[in-house]
Design a protein around this motif. Sequence first.
Motif, PDB file in Angstrom:
ATOM      1  N   LEU A 109      46.777  44.434  42.274  1.00  0.00           N
ATOM      2  CA  LEU A 109      45.927  44.308  41.095  1.00  0.00           C
ATOM      3  C   LEU A 109      46.413  45.239  39.986  1.00  0.00           C
ATOM      4  O   LEU A 109      46.438  44.855  38.809  1.00  0.00           O
ATOM      5  CB  LEU A 109      44.469  44.633  41.454  1.00  0.00           C
ATOM      6  N   ARG A 113      47.502  43.837  36.274  1.00  0.00           N
ATOM      7  CA  ARG A 113      46.876  44.316  35.034  1.00  0.00           C
ATOM      8  C   ARG A 113      47.896  44.968  34.114  1.00  0.00           C
ATOM      9  O   ARG A 113      47.834  44.817  32.887  1.00  0.00           O
ATOM     10  CB  ARG A 113      45.752  45.288  35.369  1.00  0.00           C
ATOM     11  N   SER A 179      40.570  39.727  38.816  1.00  0.00           N
ATOM     12  CA  SER A 179      41.432  40.620  38.048  1.00  0.00           C
ATOM     13  C   SER A 179      40.755  41.152  36.791  1.00  0.00           C
ATOM     14  O   SER A 179      41.138  42.203  36.274  1.00  0.00           O
ATOM     15  CB  SER A 179      42.735  39.909  37.675  1.00  0.00           C
TER      16      SER A 179
END
Length: 214
Positions: A109, A113, A179
């Motif tokens: 994650l 990002r 997300s």
Amino acid sequence: MVTKCRLARSNPDDRRDHIIAVAADVFAEEGYGASSMSTIAARLGGSKATLYKYFSSKEHLFEAVMEQRCQRVLAPLRDLRSSDDDDLESLLTGFGARFLVKIYEPGALDVHRLIQSEGARFPELAAAFFRAGPDAVLEELRATLERFVISGHIVCEDLELAAGQFLGMLRGDRHLRFSTGLLPAPDIAEIGYHARHAARIFVRGLLPRQAIDS
């Protein structure tokens, strides 16, 4: 978060791994653009000169972070191409479940990002990410689908496109909401259900017409 630790560790491989782990934290917390080799060296507790002995630039260090993080995702997926299983739906269900488990991990994650936020300003970051991870996954899938095309189990004119579409089906809307912080990571049961559902729809869309009609 990796705790602060000086670079005088047991051997060069340990030192390199520790630098990568600390740099990953810094990139995730501060972003690629705002971070610096000086910041990373300070977090490590060593000098910038020592850091440069291992990595010649911030870009080089970021690429090493991407390679390490992506290898963790890829490792459980490497057996797909070499499998002799002739049940494509079952094969893709297992692959899909392993893939989903990995992309819902916190480290994955962080990478997602970071690429989303910094990729447009620093296209070399996106290039490093795709080289280290997504391109390898696509090739693994493409080669597997090719085997089933050759054997006559499925019909597919664009294997690379189909591989990318299957990965998109796996991620779906659920991963986008995760997300962005709207949903928590799914549990193992939910991941299994998503993988089975995606594999079933995908494979049935590639069956030869006579198999559909029968």
